[in-house]
Design an enzyme around this catalytic site. Structure first.
Site, PDB file in Angstrom:
ATOM      1  N   HIS A  59       0.480  -1.392  -0.325  1.00  0.00           N
ATOM      2  CA  HIS A  59       0.176   0.409  -0.048  1.00  0.00           C
ATOM      3  C   HIS A  59       0.773   1.480   0.442  1.00  0.00           C
ATOM      4  O   HIS A  59       0.330   2.041  -0.447  1.00  0.00           O
ATOM      5  CB  HIS A  59      -0.575   0.410   1.158  1.00  0.00           C
ATOM      6  CG  HIS A  59      -1.554  -1.075   1.505  1.00  0.00           C
ATOM      7  ND1 HIS A  59      -3.027  -1.057   2.104  1.00  0.00           N
ATOM      8  CD2 HIS A  59      -2.808  -1.938   0.165  1.00  0.00           C
ATOM      9  CE1 HIS A  59      -3.833  -1.806   1.661  1.00  0.00           C
ATOM     10  NE2 HIS A  59      -4.010  -3.011   0.817  1.00  0.00           N
ATOM     11  N   TYR A  82      -9.688   4.228   2.500  1.00  0.00           N
ATOM     12  CA  TYR A  82      -9.968   3.632   3.442  1.00  0.00           C
ATOM     13  C   TYR A  82     -11.538   3.205   3.443  1.00  0.00           C
ATOM     14  O   TYR A  82     -12.359   2.525   3.090  1.00  0.00           O
ATOM     15  CB  TYR A  82      -9.225   3.472   4.804  1.00  0.00           C
ATOM     16  CG  TYR A  82      -7.880   1.683   4.444  1.00  0.00           C
ATOM     17  CD1 TYR A  82      -8.250   1.116   5.072  1.00  0.00           C
ATOM     18  CD2 TYR A  82      -7.311   2.829   4.477  1.00  0.00           C
ATOM     19  CE1 TYR A  82      -6.671  -0.002   4.456  1.00  0.00           C
ATOM     20  CE2 TYR A  82      -6.005   2.031   4.148  1.00  0.00           C
ATOM     21  CZ  TYR A  82      -5.799   0.477   4.342  1.00  0.00           C
ATOM     22  OH  TYR A  82      -4.760   0.049   4.344  1.00  0.00           O
ATOM     23  N   GLU A 112       0.908   1.276   7.780  1.00  0.00           N
ATOM     24  CA  GLU A 112       1.493   2.218   7.195  1.00  0.00           C
ATOM     25  C   GLU A 112       1.637   3.714   7.260  1.00  0.00           C
ATOM     26  O   GLU A 112       2.830   3.888   7.163  1.00  0.00           O
ATOM     27  CB  GLU A 112       0.283   2.548   6.186  1.00  0.00           C
ATOM     28  CG  GLU A 112      -0.345   0.979   4.690  1.00  0.00           C
ATOM     29  CD  GLU A 112      -1.453   0.836   4.551  1.00  0.00           C
ATOM     30  OE1 GLU A 112      -2.692   1.782   4.321  1.00  0.00           O
ATOM     31  OE2 GLU A 112      -1.934  -0.181   4.774  1.00  0.00           O
TER      32      GLU A 112
HETATM   33  C1  HEM Z   1      -9.069  -3.823   4.446  1.00  0.00           C
HETATM   34  C2  HEM Z   1      -9.266  -2.783   2.918  1.00  0.00           C
HETATM   35  C3  HEM Z   1      -7.708  -3.241   2.206  1.00  0.00           C
HETATM   36  C4  HEM Z   1      -7.579  -4.684   2.029  1.00  0.00           C
HETATM   37  C5  HEM Z   1      -7.725  -5.879   3.009  1.00  0.00           C
HETATM   38  C6  HEM Z   1      -7.034  -4.950   1.171  1.00  0.00           C
HETATM   39  C7  HEM Z   1      -5.660  -5.487   0.828  1.00  0.00           C
HETATM   40  C8  HEM Z   1      -4.705  -6.011  -0.298  1.00  0.00           C
HETATM   41  C9  HEM Z   1      -4.167  -6.734  -0.834  1.00  0.00           C
HETATM   42  C10 HEM Z   1      -3.942  -8.379   0.010  1.00  0.00           C
HETATM   43  C11 HEM Z   1      -2.875  -6.515  -1.518  1.00  0.00           C
HETATM   44  C12 HEM Z   1      -1.765  -7.398  -2.569  1.00  0.00           C
HETATM   45  C13 HEM Z   1      -0.666  -7.295  -1.474  1.00  0.00           C
HETATM   46  C14 HEM Z   1       0.528  -8.049  -2.860  1.00  0.00           C
HETATM   47  O1  HEM Z   1       0.632  -9.330  -2.811  1.00  0.00           O
HETATM   48  O2  HEM Z   1       1.620  -7.701  -2.156  1.00  0.00           O
HETATM   49  C15 HEM Z   1      -3.395  -4.980  -1.701  1.00  0.00           C
HETATM   50  C16 HEM Z   1      -2.685  -4.196  -2.598  1.00  0.00           C
HETATM   51  C17 HEM Z   1      -2.503  -2.862  -2.993  1.00  0.00           C
HETATM   52  N1  HEM Z   1      -4.055  -1.770  -2.831  1.00  0.00           N
HETATM   53 FE1  HEM Z   1      -5.135  -2.923  -0.848  1.00  0.00          FE
HETATM   54  N2  HEM Z   1      -6.225  -3.334   0.664  1.00  0.00           N
HETATM   55  C18 HEM Z   1      -6.335  -2.425   1.316  1.00  0.00           C
HETATM   56  C19 HEM Z   1      -7.176  -1.274   1.173  1.00  0.00           C
HETATM   57  C20 HEM Z   1      -6.367  -0.756  -0.334  1.00  0.00           C
HETATM   58  C21 HEM Z   1      -7.685   1.086   0.066  1.00  0.00           C
HETATM   59  C22 HEM Z   1      -8.020   1.789   0.836  1.00  0.00           C
HETATM   60  C23 HEM Z   1      -6.702   1.274  -1.467  1.00  0.00           C
HETATM   61  C24 HEM Z   1      -6.748   2.193  -2.160  1.00  0.00           C
HETATM   62  C25 HEM Z   1      -7.226   2.973  -2.892  1.00  0.00           C
HETATM   63  C26 HEM Z   1      -5.630  -0.082  -1.912  1.00  0.00           C
HETATM   64  C27 HEM Z   1      -4.849   0.015  -3.162  1.00  0.00           C
HETATM   65  C28 HEM Z   1      -4.342  -1.429  -2.814  1.00  0.00           C
HETATM   66  C29 HEM Z   1      -3.344  -0.944  -4.107  1.00  0.00           C
HETATM   67  C30 HEM Z   1      -2.884   0.908  -4.937  1.00  0.00           C
HETATM   68  C31 HEM Z   1      -2.186  -2.416  -4.363  1.00  0.00           C
HETATM   69  C32 HEM Z   1      -0.925  -2.143  -4.627  1.00  0.00           C
HETATM   70  C33 HEM Z   1      -1.874  -3.241  -5.690  1.00  0.00           C
HETATM   71  C34 HEM Z   1       0.088  -3.061  -6.548  1.00  0.00           C
HETATM   72  O3  HEM Z   1       1.005  -2.883  -7.447  1.00  0.00           O
HETATM   73  O4  HEM Z   1       0.494  -4.325  -6.424  1.00  0.00           O
HETATM   74  N3  HEM Z   1      -5.833  -1.347  -0.718  1.00  0.00           N
HETATM   75  N4  HEM Z   1      -4.258  -4.367  -0.868  1.00  0.00           N
END
Ligand code: HEM
Length: 146
Positions: free
Chosen positions: A85, A95, A135
């Site tokens: 993130h 969020y 974070e």
């Molecule tokens: C409780 C809330 C959230 C959960 C459970 C969650 C879960 C995840 C997971 C499992 C990953 C993959 C991590 C990895 O394998 O490296 C990820 C990546 C990401 N998440 Fe979330 N996330 C949440 C909230 C958010 C929010 C609020 C945003 C923004 C709007 C967001 C944006 C992203 C982005 C941009 C990535 C990286 C994608 C990439 O470039 O690989 N997430 N998140």
């Protein structure tokens, strides 16, 4: 640490595990559609995201629900998510947008009773707070290293 999650919430979230197993990915796919339609400004954050991003989210939500009483068990995984993130520039204010989109997707696809929706709202907010704290720490480490 997550604080103050109610035992009733834990019970309800656990009771939705079987449905999450079959519908989790459909829900998270729909969540992204809603997020990008309502809040197109969030699209840019995902420019390097893999095509299976919705699966990653669904898997983590499932894992969280399994371990909701003791999320220390998934702490290492949450560290990886927090790092990812921070790398992408996710901020605390994002969020609620994801939370709102996720709850709307759950509502559309499962149409659950109000207490189930409320339980998921509380569970999501708890998970969000844990990630936001992690974070914050990572962002401040980055600040200190400049
Ligand atoms: C409780 C809330 C959230 C959960 C459970 C969650 C879960 C995840 C997971 C499992 C990953 C993959 C991590 C990895 O394998 O490296 C990820 C990546 C990401 N998440 Fe979330 N996330 C949440 C909230 C958010 C929010 C609020 C945003 C923004 C709007 C967001 C944006 C992203 C982005 C941009 C990535 C990286 C994608 C990439 O470039 O690989 N997430 N998140």
């Amino acid at each position: 640490m997550q604080v103050g999650i109610r035992s009733e919430t834990i019970k309800i979230v656990k009771s939705t595990l079987p449905i999450l197993e079959t519908k989790g990915e459909i829900i998270t796919k729909r969540m992204y559609e809603i997020l990008f339609t309502k809040y197109p400004e969030t699209k840019d954050l995902f420019k390097n995201a893999p095509s299976n991003q919705h699966q990653k989210l669904a898997n983590l939500i499932y894992l969280y629900a399994v371990n909701i009483e003791n999320i220390a068990k998934i702490d290492k995984i949450l560290d990886v998510v927090a790092k990812s993130h921070v790398k992408a520039g996710v901020k605390p204010e994002h969020y609620p947008l994801v939370g709102e989109s996720l709850l709307q997707a759950i509502k559309e696809i499962l149409n659950p009773p109000e207490n189930v929706l409320k339980a998921w709202e509380e569970a999501y907010n708890n998970l969000a707070n844990v990630l936001i704290e992690k974070e914050k720490r990572l962002y401040s480490q980055l600040d200190n290293s400049i």
